[in-house]
Design an enzyme around this catalytic site. Structure first.
Site, mmCIF file in Angstrom:
data_model
loop_
_atom_site.group_PDB
_atom_site.id
_atom_site.type_symbol
_atom_site.label_atom_id
_atom_site.label_comp_id
_atom_site.label_asym_id
_atom_site.label_seq_id
_atom_site.Cartn_x
_atom_site.Cartn_y
_atom_site.Cartn_z
ATOM 1 N N ASN A 45 12.634 5.793 7.855
ATOM 2 C CA ASN A 45 13.283 4.783 8.673
ATOM 3 C C ASN A 45 12.406 3.538 8.735
ATOM 4 O OD1 ASN A 45 15.677 6.157 9.526
ATOM 5 N ND2 ASN A 45 14.406 7.413 10.883
ATOM 6 N N LYS A 103 0.862 -1.176 0.000
ATOM 7 C CA LYS A 103 0.000 0.000 0.000
ATOM 8 C C LYS A 103 0.906 1.236 0.000
ATOM 9 C CE LYS A 103 -4.448 1.197 0.348
ATOM 10 N NZ LYS A 103 -5.165 0.879 1.601
ATOM 11 N N HIS A 104 0.708 2.101 -0.962
ATOM 12 C CA HIS A 104 1.516 3.324 -1.075
ATOM 13 C C HIS A 104 3.011 3.001 -1.081
ATOM 14 C CE1 HIS A 104 -2.139 5.555 -0.774
ATOM 15 N NE2 HIS A 104 -2.379 5.163 0.460
ATOM 16 N N HIS A 106 14.559 6.006 0.240
ATOM 17 C CA HIS A 106 13.880 7.293 0.397
ATOM 18 C C HIS A 106 12.813 7.515 -0.661
ATOM 19 C CE1 HIS A 106 17.602 8.133 2.754
ATOM 20 N NE2 HIS A 106 16.715 8.684 3.533
#
Length: 529
Positions: free
Chosen positions: A423, A280-281, A529
């Protein structure tokens, strides 16, 4: 810019001969004189068409194994001459140069030659010179000349000619020119990047990137953003090369999330068991292995049932009917797998909005490659994160060493953490994630969020305690202080895998020993990231 221009003379020289004969016949029927070279001329003649060899108009035979055949003023003059410029017309008359109104060229298959792993010399021989030179010449002179580089444009060309009584319109020629320059740019990009790789240049002075349109998208990440999907020609198994069997068109976010899901599930060798990742996402909300796909799916789903709603499901083995039936129990956006049974397809057919994608296999997670990200004013380019850590790479740094069972869960957690936004904290128990904390500014917060999700799921599943009790935990980067580690210990983790390398490693190790944890260092981090 002039208006309509008749197509009286065409030069055809193609490597891919798909549609060539039909195009040649259609042009001949419209009274167009055909010029050609080598194998293209041979194919046209064998089809009964009247063709003139380029060597007849240049006065020179093809030479040097075909390297030199169209690089001649009789060709380039015919392509570049401005028909409304008296000086150009006079030069054509003086030197017997006839105008070429249409150029049909597709290039030597350089990209395909590289993709099949050909040697250096063979790749060099498949670098086209005459083709790109003619394409650029014709495209520059699009005020008068049509240049076709894609088979898909053959019918469009004929349609424009029929619409304008054998001529073409300026707008159509401009579109052809744009596509032609994009093709030569992509071709040169492939050659330059291949040479950079061959020379092992880590950071060449100039780096080019190219793509071919696969589909226009309804919108981008948000409805006010326009978007399109381009392929890079690498044919890596995944969303770019998958076959869509049903469902509406993929969206920008669907494509991004499906790619993330399939790259993650490919970390798990199908020969060693079934695996499922639910995304998801672009973050995993559940990942698990199991003896069967349905077992793996159920375990992945039980990590975070709430987030799994409307998610992306990726499988490392062909989808079977039993698993397909289970997946239809909740709303799922996309399912991607290396194949699917007819029975599974039939079950999904009842879910019109569910997209099913199948591939020819799994991507090789150890393969090299580049990732590219745009920033203001430039591009960030790096090697793909194909870092691998095996059992022999781990260093036990605590007094207590992990058991074999714990070590398996630690390596599982590490594979998942590689695909979680930093993180990242990942709790795993018995080959399944039981808590995932992603994308937080503090590693402590990631540990807390993952543990809280596990507590919530324990209530949903009716468990006496969260599954983080007795779990393994992975951190994508080192713990800079003991606090994040202690949060994991309070959540019930009994063993830890992390890169190590902090200035306070000794403090973190001492805290682990005091808490009775087993901890291993990988020596490698997986920031995402």
């Amino acid at each position: 810019m002039t208006d309509l221009h008749l197509v009286r003379r065409a030069l055809l020289s193609v490597s891919d001969k798909t549609g060539l004969i039909d195009l040649g016949k259609a042009l001949a029927e419209r009274g167009v004189e055909l010029l050609s070279t080598g194998g293209t001329a041979k194919a046209l003649r064998e089809a009964g068409l009247d063709v003139k060899d380029v060597s007849e108009i240049t006065g020179f035979p093809e030479m040097m194994d075909g390297r030199v055949k169209t690089l001649h003023p009789m060709v380039h003059g015919g392509l570049l001459a401005l028909r409304d410029n008296d000086t150009h017309v006079a030069a054509m008359t003086e030197h017997g140069i006839s105008a070429i109104d249409l150029l049909v060229v597709n290039l030597y298959p350089f990209e395909a030659t590289v993709a099949k792993g050909a040697g250096y010399d063979e790749c060099v021989e498949n670098i086209d010179i005459g083709g790109p030179a003619m394409i650029r010449a014709a495209a520059k002179n699009h005020a008068f000349v049509n240049v076709v580089v894609d088979v898909e444009d053959y019918d469009k060309l004929l349609g424009d000619m029929d619409q304008h009584n054998g001529a073409t319109c300026p707008k159509f020629r401009r579109k052809l020119a744009q596509k032609a320059y994009a093709r030569t740019a992509a071709y040169d990009t492939a050659v330059s990047n291949w040479l950079a790789d061959a020379l092992e240049l880590e950071a060449p002075k100039r780096r080019a990137f190219a793509g071919e349109l696969k589909q226009t998208l309804r919108y981008g990440e948000n409805s006010h953003q326009q978007a399109a999907f381009y392929t890079d020609g690498t044919n890596r198994p995944g969303v770019a090369t998958a076959v869509q069997h049903q469902g509406k068109e993929l969206s920008y976010n669907n494509i991004n999330d499906t790619d993330a899901a399939f790259e993650l599930v490919a970390e798990f060798d199908p020969a060693q068991g079934a695996a499922c990742a639910i995304i998801k996402h672009a973050n995993p909300c559940g990942v698990a292995t199991g003896p069967t796909l349905i077992d793996a799916y159920k375990a992945a789903f039980d990590c975070d049932r709430t987030s799994a709603f409307g998610g992306i499901v990726a499988l490392n083995q062909p989808l079977d009917a039993e698993t397909a039936q289970e997946i239809t129990g909740i709303f799922t956006e996309v399912v991607i797998a290396p194949g699917a049974s007819d029975e599974a397809k039939a079950i999904f057919a009842a879910k019109k909005n569910l997209r099913l994608l199948t591939t020819e296999g799994l991507p090789d997670v150890t393969a090299g490659g580049k990732t590219v990200r745009q920033v203001a004013g430039g591009l960030l380019v790096q090697d793909k994160d194909n870092g691998f850590v095996g059992m022999d790479d781990l260093k036990v740094v605590t007094k207590k060493a992990p058991t074999d069972e714990q070590m398996r869960d630690l390596l599982f957690a590490w594979k998942v953490a590689k695909h979680v936004k930093s993180n990242a904290i990942v709790y795993v128990k018995d080959g399944a994630t039981v808590g995932v904390g992603a994308g937080q500014m503090s590693r402590v917060d990631s540990a807390l969020i993952a543990a809280k999700k596990a507590e919530r799921m324990a209530d949903v599943l009716g468990l006496p305690q969260p599954l983080t009790i007795g779990s393994a935990v992975a951190s994508d980067a080192f713990f800079p202080f003991p606090d994040g580690l202690m949060e994991a210990a309070e959540a019930g983790a009994t063993c830890v895998i992390q890169p190590g390398g902090s200035m306070r490693d000794d403090e973190v190790i001492a805290a682990a020993d005091e808490a009775g944890l087993a901890m291993v260092f990988t020596g490698m981090r997986h920031f995402r990231h």
